[in-house]
Motif scaffolding. Structure first.
Motif, PDB file in Angstrom:
ATOM      1  N   THR A  54      13.875 104.079  75.685  1.00 22.04           N
ATOM      2  CA  THR A  54      14.811 102.958  76.173  1.00 22.04           C
ATOM      3  C   THR A  54      14.195 102.440  77.581  1.00 22.04           C
ATOM      4  O   THR A  54      14.468 101.238  77.889  1.00 22.04           O
ATOM      5  N   THR A  82      11.280 100.177  77.196  1.00 18.72           N
ATOM      6  CA  THR A  82      11.605  99.124  76.625  1.00 18.72           C
ATOM      7  C   THR A  82      12.272  97.984  77.695  1.00 18.72           C
ATOM      8  O   THR A  82      11.766  96.723  77.643  1.00 18.72           O
ATOM      9  N   ILE A 135      16.255  97.774  66.508  1.00 21.05           N
ATOM     10  CA  ILE A 135      15.577  98.144  67.848  1.00 21.05           C
ATOM     11  C   ILE A 135      15.131  96.868  68.256  1.00 21.05           C
ATOM     12  O   ILE A 135      15.410  96.592  69.445  1.00 21.05           O
ATOM     13  N   ALA A 190      17.816  94.589  69.331  1.00 15.70           N
ATOM     14  CA  ALA A 190      18.576  94.900  70.651  1.00 15.70           C
ATOM     15  C   ALA A 190      17.549  94.658  71.684  1.00 15.70           C
ATOM     16  O   ALA A 190      18.296  94.438  72.846  1.00 15.70           O
ATOM     17  N   ALA A 191      16.412  94.828  71.539  1.00 14.53           N
ATOM     18  CA  ALA A 191      15.530  94.514  72.850  1.00 14.53           C
ATOM     19  C   ALA A 191      15.388  93.069  73.060  1.00 14.53           C
ATOM     20  O   ALA A 191      15.494  92.789  74.423  1.00 14.53           O
ATOM     21  N   LEU A 209      20.737  99.932  72.460  1.00 15.43           N
ATOM     22  CA  LEU A 209      19.435 100.383  72.203  1.00 15.43           C
ATOM     23  C   LEU A 209      19.073 101.916  72.285  1.00 15.43           C
ATOM     24  O   LEU A 209      18.241 102.321  71.281  1.00 15.43           O
TER      25      LEU A 209
END
Length: 252
Positions: A128, A131, A196, A199-200, A237
């Motif tokens: 996390t 990212t 993911i 979300a990023a 995330l």
């Protein structure tokens, strides 16, 4: 000026209303939203979230039921998000409270995953953090630009994901089946990777919304509002990384 975000919390109406009010009554620079102020409040919320997460983790380790913290913290956190979303002026109070209760949620589910797969939590936290740093760097140096097309694609994908999750959850009450996003099949893992990524991508829209809010000289309380929106994305995330890593670990 147009404000859009795939994060339902950082929505257009909230910034438009505060921008309009700001043009009428706010003339002093210190009374307006700033990027540095939002960053400081984001770190404050992160510290609060981690504090209660550690408390709930410790309590679970001492025999308390993690479901109590996961469900209780999650439900109260969701209610606080709704309150702040409909009334952004409450953000200086609802945002810190959200961080505290969401920390209980994060601590509860993290303890469960860690008990199942030792070492999983630190991997999810690291993923996390990395990212976030990568996305922030790409946005800061204009490597990734938030265009209207970019916004539309991310918004559409995000709404589709939440609709899919909601329908699967409701169907579970009436039909005995396992949704394709659960389990450790290759398709399930692929879905987690896709979620993911979306979300990023939400992080880019959140960064853009914070910058636009600052440029529009939004009221000071919008720093808390924006920090809360960013925290929502980071929590999402992190949870998705937990789910993906658990699926991969269960295949070993």
């Amino acid at each position: 000026m147009e404000f859009k975000s795939s994060n339902p919390f950082l929505k257009e109406k909230s910034f438009e209303n505060t921008s309009r009010a700001n043009d009428e009554v706010i003339t002093v620079h210190q009374e307006t939203m700033t990027v540095s102020g939002t960053i400081n409040k984001s770190f404050t919320m992160l510290f609060m979230l981690l504090s209660t997460a550690l408390v709930s983790w410790w309590l679970v380790g001492n025999g308390y039921n993690p479901i109590i913290f996961a469900i209780g913290g999650g439900v109260i956190g969701f209610i606080l998000v709704l309150v702040a979303s409909f009334k952004p002026t409450t953000s200086p109070y609802t945002a810190p409270a959200y961080a505290l209760f969401e920390g209980l949620f994060i601590g509860g589910i993290s303890a469960v995953f860690e008990a199942m797969y030792p070492g999983l939590v630190i991997q999810a936290v690291s993923a996390t953090f990395i990212t976030f740093i990568v996305c922030f760097g790409l946005y800061k140096y204009n490597i990734v630009k938030v265009t209207e097309t970019f916004k539309s694609v991310v918004i559409g994908a995000t709404m589709a994901i939440f609709a899919f999750y909601l329908i699967s959850w409701i169907a579970g009450f009436f039909i005995d089946f396992q949704p394709i996003h659960q389990g450790n099949s290759l398709m399930s893992i692929g879905i987690s990777v896709f979620v993911i990524i979306i979300a990023a991508l939400n992080l880019f829209l959140d960064f853009d919304m914070i910058e636009k809010g600052t440029q529009a000289r939004a009221p000071k309380y919008m720093e808390w509002f924006s920090a809360m929106g960013l925290m929502i994305t980071l929590v999402w995330l992190y949870v998705e990384f937990l789910r993906l890593l658990a699926k991969l670990s269960s295949r070993d």
